[in-house]
Scaffold this active site. Structure first.
Site, PDB file in Angstrom:
ATOM      1  CB  CYS A 109     -18.840   4.503  15.996  1.00 31.66           C
ATOM      2  SG  CYS A 109     -18.512   5.310  16.321  1.00 31.66           S
ATOM      3  N   GLY A 130       3.002   1.830 -15.769  1.00 34.04           N
ATOM      4  CA  GLY A 130       3.523   3.393 -15.515  1.00 34.04           C
ATOM      5  C   GLY A 130       4.696   3.617 -15.893  1.00 34.04           C
TER       6      GLY A 130
END
Length: 617
Positions: free
Chosen positions: A214, A68
Site C-alpha cells: 500500500c 575494488g
C-alpha cells in the site's frame, strides 16, 4: 609515493607492526623494473622467513571478485610471492570503475575484469600462473568439486547473495575462507573454518528493506518509495510477465501497445504519462479513507501543465559548483525526459521490450526511473531528487573508498599467512584475527581494531543446528513456488533449492512454473502450502546440491503477522531455538553437570564434618 605494499604483523591483539616493502609504486605500476619481484621476495623473506615463504610459493588460491578489493588483493598476493592463483568474476569493466580499480585503464572498458586483472598482475610477476574465469561463481561449473582443489579461498565480493554462496561452498568443501568487505570508510576481514570459527551466516545480516504494497502503490512518503515504484514500473512496461510485480494491476494499460507493429514512441509516452500521473492519481485521491489533514491526497499533474513548470527549486548560487547530474531538474525536464525514455524503448530498443529489467547502469532505464519517480514525488508533494541521488538510492550505491579497499586487501593477506602457518592447529588458537576498519571516528582512537575469532554459533542454520523457523501469515494463500523464491532463495540464500516433506519432493528448481512436465513429475508449483498438507509444526527439508547446503524449516502459521513489517507474508526466525535432538543433548549435559556439582558439594561437606570438633568434646 615511494611504496607499493604494506605488511601489518600482529604481535598481540593491541599492537600492530607495519612493514613497507617492494620498492617504488611507479616501477611496479609500469612494470619497467625487472628486479621488482626478486627485491620484493627478499623483503618478504626477511620478514616471515624462508619456511613460510615456501608455503606461499606452493599454495593454490582461489580469489572470488576482481573489483575494488579484488584489484588491490591480486596485486598484494603476487608481490607477496603467491604464484598459483585463479580468479572468478562475472563483471566487465565500466568507466566508473577506473577511479578506484587501478589495474584497469580506459582502453580496457567493456572487457572482463578477471581477464584484465590477471594480465595486469602477471606484469608484476611474469612466472606466476594466474587463471581467469569470466563467469558467475554461482554457476554449476564453480561447485564444491571446483572449490576442493584450492588450499584457501579469498573473497573480494560486494554482494550478500554471492558471499553466502561462497561461504556454503567452502563449508561443503572444508576449505578455509578469507572473508572481507568494505562500506565507505568501514571494512572488515575475518577467517572462516568449518567447525572451528563462525561462518559468514552465524550472525544475522541486514537484508534489503521491503516496503508494504500500500505504501508503494498508494501512499508514498519518501523518495525511496517513489523510486521503488518507478523500478517496478520499468519492469512492468518493458520486462517479462511477473505476477509478483507490485504494479501488476496496471499491466493491461502499460502493455497495450507492445503487440502493435508500429507505434509513435512519443505518443505512447504521453499516453502512459497521462494514465500514471493524472488519471491514476485522480483515482488514488478519491480513496478518502487514506487521506487526512496530516496526509492530504495527491495532486494530478497533466502533461501540458508539467511542461510549463520550468522554474528550479534551488537557487542558481547554491548549484553553481555542482555537476549537471547533481542538480535537481525542473518538472518540465522530468516530464519531457519520461516521454523521451519511453520513445527510445519503443524506437531504438523495440526488440528488447518484454525482456528488459531495470539496471542502474542502463542510461535509458535510469532516465525512465529518475523522471518517473520525480513526477510521482511531485504528485505527492515530496522533494524531488537529482539524477545523482536517484541513481545512488535506486542502485543501493554506497560510495567506495579506494583507501579502505587497500587497507582491507592488505589485512586479508596478513590473515592468509596466519591461515597457511596454522597447518593442523585449531584456527582460534592461531594468530588469525577478525579485524575491523573504522574511520573517521574509530573506537579508542584506533582505525584498526582486531578481535579474536568466535566459535561457531550452535544455532546457525548453515553450520550449526541446521534448523530455521519460519512464521507464515497464511498457509492457504502462500504458494510453494513463491515461498521457495522469496523465503528460501531470497532470505536464506539458497541458489537452486529443492523442498521435501517426509522424503517426497514438493518443489524442484527444474520446474518452477506449472505445466505438463511438472505435473508428470507430481509437482504443482502453483499449490499453496496448505494444499501440500502443511500446517503449523510441519517440517520441510531444504536441499541445494550446488551449494552442498541443507537445512530444516519448521513452519508456524501466524495470522497476526504484521503486513507493515513483513509484507512478503512470512518471517524467518533462523537460529532461534534448538532442534529437538540438540535440546535433549543440552538438557542431558546440564543434568550431568548439576549432578557432578551436587556430588562435589556433598564431598566437601563430609570433609568439613570430619574435621569439625564439637565444643563439648
Amino acid at each position: 609515493r615511494n611504496w607499493s605494499t604494506c605488511w601489518l604483523q600482529y604481535c598481540n591483539p593491541r599492537t600492530v607492526r607495519v612493514h613497507w616493502i617492494c620498492g617504488s609504486s611507479a616501477s611496479i605500476m609500469t612494470g619497467t623494473n625487472g628486479e621488482t619481484a626478486s627485491a620484493g621476495d627478499a623483503a618478504v623473506k626477511s620478514i616471515i622467513g624462508e619456511e613460510r615463504f615456501a608455503q606461499i610459493q606452493s599454495a593454490k588460491l582461489l580469489v572470488v571478485g576482481a573489483g575494488g578489493i579484488g584489484c588491490e588483493l591480486l596485486k598484494n598476493l603476487v608481490l607477496t610471492g603467491f604464484i598459483d592463483i585463479e580468479v572468478v568474476d562475472l563483471d566487465t569493466i565500466d568507466v566508473s570503475n577506473l577511479n578506484r580499480q587501478f589495474l584497469f585503464r580506459r582502453h580496457h572498458v567493456d572487457r572482463p575484469k578477471s581477464e584484465v586483472a590477471a594480465e595486469a598482475v602477471r606484469q608484476f610477476r611474469p612466472n606466476a600462473k594466474i587463471v581467469a574465469h569470466c563467469g558467475n561463481v554461482k554457476e554449476a561449473a564453480f561447485g564444491v568439486e571446483f572449490f576442493s582443489k584450492f588450499d584457501v579461498v579469498v573473497n573480494a565480493l560486494d554482494n550478500l547473495e554471492a558471499r553466502r554462496h561462497v561461504n556454503r561452498l567452502c563449508l561443503a568443501a572444508e576449505k578455509p575462507l578469507l572473508e572481507a568487505g568494505s562500506t565507505g570508510h568501514l571494512g572488515q576481514v575475518t577467517v572462516i573454518r568449518k567447525g572451528q570459527t563462525e561462518c559468514f551466516e552465524c550472525q544475522a545480516k541486514p537484508t534489503q528493506k521491503v516496503f508494504p504494497y500500500c505504501t508503494i502503490r498508494s501512499t508514498p512518503e519518501k523518495p525511496v518509495h517513489c523510486l521503488t515504484w518507478a523500478k517496478n514500473l520499468f519492469d512492468l512496461c518493458f520486462g517479462p510477465d511477473d505476477e509478483s510485480n507490485l504494479l501488476s494491476d496496471l499491466a493491461t494499460e502499460m502493455r497495450q501497445f507492445q503487440s502493435q507493429e508500429t507505434v509513435d514512441g512519443a505518443g505512447v509516452g504521453k499516453l502512459i504519462y497521462s494514465h500514471l500521473f493524472e488519471a491514476d492519481i485522480k483515482k488514488q485521491a478519491e480513496l478518502e479513507d487514506l487521506w487526512s489533514e496530516k496526509r492530504p491526497p495527491p495532486t494530478p499533474l497533466p502533461f501540458d501543465e508539467a511542461t510549463k513548470r520550468t522554474s528550479k527549486t534551488a537557487s542558481a548560487e547554491s548549484e553553481k559548483d555542482k555537476l549537471e547530474t547533481q542538480k535537481v531538474p525542473t518538472v518540465s525536464a522530468d516530464a519531457q525526459g519520461f516521454v523521451a525514455a519511453v520513445a527510445t524503448m519503443y524506437g531504438e530498443r523495440r526488440s528488447m521490450i518484454g525482456q528488459s529489467t531495470f539496471s542502474k547502469d542502463d542510461q535509458v532505464a535510469m532516465d525512465f526511473v529518475h523522471c518517473a519517480a520525480n513526477l510521482r514525488m511531485e504528485n505527492y508533494r515530496i522533494s524531488r531528487l537529482s539524477r545523482w541521488d536517484a541513481q545512488s538510492i535506486a542502485g543501493s550505491i554506497i560510495p567506495a573508498v579506494a583507501s579502505t579497499n587497500a587497507i582491507v586487501s592488505g589485512l586479508e593477506v596478513v590473515q592468509l599467512l596466519h591461515v597457511l602457518a596454522a597447518k593442523d592447529t585449531p584456527m582460534r588458537q592461531t594468530r588469525a584475527r577478525t579485524v575491523w576498519v573504522r574511520f573517521p571516528e574509530p573506537s579508542r582512537k584506533k582505525i584498526l581494531q582486531p578481535s579474536s575469532l568466535q566459535s561457531p554459533n550452535p544455532d546457525c542454520f548453515v553450520c550449526g543446528a541446521r534448523t530455521a523457523r519460519v512464521a507464515v501469515k497464511s498457509m492457504s494463500k502462500c504458494k510453494i513456488a513463491d515461498f521457495a523464491k522469496a523465503c528460501i532463495q531470497g532470505q536464506l540464500g539458497a541458489h537452486r533449492p529443492a523442498l521435501y516433506v517426509n522424503g517426497s519432493c514438493i518443489f524442484d528448481p527444474e520446474y518452477p512454473e506449472p505445466g505438463e512436465e511438472a505435473e508428470e513429475e507430481g509437482l504443482h508449483p502453483e499449490w499453496s502450502l496448505q494444499e501440500w498438507g502443511l500446517s503449523s509444526g510441519s517440517l520441510i527439508q531444504v536441499e541445494d546440491e550446488g551449494q552442498g547446503f541443507s537445512c530444516n524449516l519448521v513452519l508456524r502459521e501466524e495470522p497476526e503477522l504484521s503486513e507493515e513489517q513483513f509484507p512478503a507474508g512470512f518471517q524467518v526466525e533462523a537460529g532461534e531455538g534448538m532442534s529437538e535432538e540438540a535440546a535433549k543433548e543440552a538438557a542431558e549435559k546440564k543434568r550431568k553437570a548439576d549432578a557432578e556439582a551436587a556430588e562435589a558439594n556433598a564431598a566437601k561437606k563430609r570433609v568439613l564434618d570430619a574435621n569439625t570438633v564439637a565444643l563439648d568434646d
